[in-house]
Design a protein around this motif. Structure first.
Motif, PDB file in Angstrom:
ATOM      1  N   VAL A 134      53.734  79.259  45.795  1.00  0.00           N
ATOM      2  CA  VAL A 134      52.499  79.202  46.566  1.00  0.00           C
ATOM      3  C   VAL A 134      51.294  79.510  45.684  1.00  0.00           C
ATOM      4  N   ALA A 135      50.252  78.701  45.830  1.00  0.00           N
ATOM      5  CA  ALA A 135      48.950  79.007  45.246  1.00  0.00           C
ATOM      6  C   ALA A 135      48.062  79.440  46.408  1.00  0.00           C
ATOM      7  N   TYR A 136      47.526  80.650  46.332  1.00  0.00           N
ATOM      8  CA  TYR A 136      46.751  81.233  47.426  1.00  0.00           C
ATOM      9  C   TYR A 136      45.287  81.282  46.998  1.00  0.00           C
ATOM     10  N   LEU A 137      44.453  80.456  47.626  1.00  0.00           N
ATOM     11  CA  LEU A 137      43.046  80.379  47.235  1.00  0.00           C
ATOM     12  C   LEU A 137      42.178  81.274  48.110  1.00  0.00           C
ATOM     13  N   ILE A 138      41.296  82.044  47.443  1.00  0.00           N
ATOM     14  CA  ILE A 138      40.412  82.943  48.179  1.00  0.00           C
ATOM     15  C   ILE A 138      38.944  82.536  48.070  1.00  0.00           C
ATOM     16  N   TRP A 139      38.630  81.572  47.162  1.00  0.00           N
ATOM     17  CA  TRP A 139      37.225  81.237  46.951  1.00  0.00           C
ATOM     18  C   TRP A 139      37.092  79.795  46.479  1.00  0.00           C
ATOM     19  N   LYS A 140      35.872  79.277  46.683  1.00  0.00           N
ATOM     20  CA  LYS A 140      35.543  77.904  46.293  1.00  0.00           C
ATOM     21  C   LYS A 140      34.220  77.917  45.515  1.00  0.00           C
ATOM     22  N   MET A 144      39.115  80.206  43.171  1.00  0.00           N
ATOM     23  CA  MET A 144      39.732  81.444  42.691  1.00  0.00           C
ATOM     24  C   MET A 144      41.010  81.701  43.463  1.00  0.00           C
ATOM     25  N   THR A 145      41.980  82.285  42.764  1.00  0.00           N
ATOM     26  CA  THR A 145      43.270  82.577  43.363  1.00  0.00           C
ATOM     27  C   THR A 145      43.594  84.058  43.174  1.00  0.00           C
ATOM     28  N   VAL A 146      44.850  84.448  43.420  1.00  0.00           N
ATOM     29  CA  VAL A 146      45.250  85.853  43.283  1.00  0.00           C
ATOM     30  C   VAL A 146      46.339  85.988  42.219  1.00  0.00           C
ATOM     31  N   ALA A 182      52.484  73.709  42.291  1.00  0.00           N
ATOM     32  CA  ALA A 182      52.791  74.492  43.493  1.00  0.00           C
ATOM     33  C   ALA A 182      53.529  73.640  44.513  1.00  0.00           C
ATOM     34  N   ASP A 183      54.337  74.291  45.348  1.00  0.00           N
ATOM     35  CA  ASP A 183      54.927  73.609  46.500  1.00  0.00           C
ATOM     36  C   ASP A 183      53.952  73.650  47.675  1.00  0.00           C
ATOM     37  N   LEU A 184      53.269  74.791  47.789  1.00  0.00           N
ATOM     38  CA  LEU A 184      52.344  75.028  48.892  1.00  0.00           C
ATOM     39  C   LEU A 184      51.009  75.524  48.354  1.00  0.00           C
ATOM     40  N   ILE A 185      49.950  75.189  49.052  1.00  0.00           N
ATOM     41  CA  ILE A 185      48.638  75.747  48.756  1.00  0.00           C
ATOM     42  C   ILE A 185      48.122  76.391  50.033  1.00  0.00           C
ATOM     43  N   ILE A 211      49.279  71.694  52.182  1.00  0.00           N
ATOM     44  CA  ILE A 211      48.128  72.595  52.182  1.00  0.00           C
ATOM     45  C   ILE A 211      47.921  73.145  53.588  1.00  0.00           C
ATOM     46  N   LYS A 212      47.736  74.444  53.663  1.00  0.00           N
ATOM     47  CA  LYS A 212      47.640  75.082  54.977  1.00  0.00           C
ATOM     48  C   LYS A 212      46.600  76.199  54.953  1.00  0.00           C
ATOM     49  N   ILE A 213      45.779  76.253  55.992  1.00  0.00           N
ATOM     50  CA  ILE A 213      44.856  77.372  56.149  1.00  0.00           C
ATOM     51  C   ILE A 213      45.625  78.550  56.753  1.00  0.00           C
TER      52      ILE A 213
END
Length: 240
Positions: A134-140, A144-146, A182-185, A211-213
């Motif tokens: 999983v790639a977890y995005l926190i910003w645009k 940015m990721t974690v 990634a498999d998931l974003i 991709i999922k919110i």
């Protein structure tokens, strides 16, 4: 006791443990849970731009801050006049001891034990057949990721996922091309409010990724909040 909380998830935790609006006298503008209670409390600025004079006027006996969410210099300024507890939560074990510490400090040991048990129950979900990256995005702008040393990454691991950026630190900037393995974003609902339109933008580059919110609070709000996310975690896990 007069308490000022400088952290949204800690404000929620204090109320969950049974403290009242007579005891919690100050909170940040981002402290939104529980709404019926926080609406009655004085706002002392944001987590990173505290109104020091406003806090002083409230004459707190105790201030609760967080190493990551608050600015060091502002916290040190408050330490000159007040008793300040600086928390630091990076793992579920840290979270356990935070709740336990609050239970002891405020005479709420039974409630603290209840929420710690509920927290572990929240992660009692079936192991996935395959550990998805999983790639977890926190910003645009920039994206940015974690990294692997964050609370969010630990929650991902507890849910059976593998953080694609586990070998990086804190919150690195990335390019969309970096997400292709990634498999998931996951697009977090906070701090950047990702929407459906952002899925379409990212999907143009990451065509093979799902991709999922996701609910950012369920991944980043430590304290008692995650104890209430068991059903969300279960549904998310089943969906994926």
């Amino acid at each position: 006791m007069r308490i000022v909380s400088l952290v949204p998830s800690i404000t929620e935790t204090l109320f969950d443990l049974g403290l009242t609006t007579d005891e919690i006298v100050g909170r940040t503008k981002f402290c939104i849970h529980p709404k019926d209670y926080v609406d009655k409390i004085e706002i002392i600025g944001g987590t990173k731009n505290l109104n020091i004079d406003k806090i002083k006027s409230l004459k707190p006996d105790f201030i609760i801050a967080n190493k990551e969410e608050n600015i060091k210099e502002q916290v040190e300024e408050l330490m000159k006049d007040f008793k300040v507890l600086v928390t630091n939560v990076e793992t579920l074990e840290d979270n356990y001891y935070l709740i336990k510490q609050f239970g002891h400090l405020f005479g709420k040991e039974e409630k603290a034990q209840f929420f710690n048990l509920k927290t572990y129950e929240a992660f009692d979900i079936p192991e996935p057949e395959k550990k998805l990256k999983v790639a977890y995005l926190i910003w645009k702008d920039p994206y940015m990721t974690v990294g692997g040393d964050t609370f969010i990454s630990r929650i991902l691991e507890e849910l059976g996922f593998e953080n694609l950026f586990n070998n990086q630190k804190r919150y690195p900037e990335i390019q969309l091309e970096d997400l292709k393995s990634a498999d998931l974003i996951f697009l977090s609902s906070e701090p950047f409010p990702f929407k459906e339109k952002h899925i379409a933008e990212i999907q143009k580059v990451c065509q093979n990724q799902k991709i999922k919110i996701v609910d950012g609070e369920a991944f980043s709000w430590y304290g008692t909040h995650i104890a209430k996310c068991g059903e969300y975690y279960r549904v998310l896990s089943e969906d994926l």
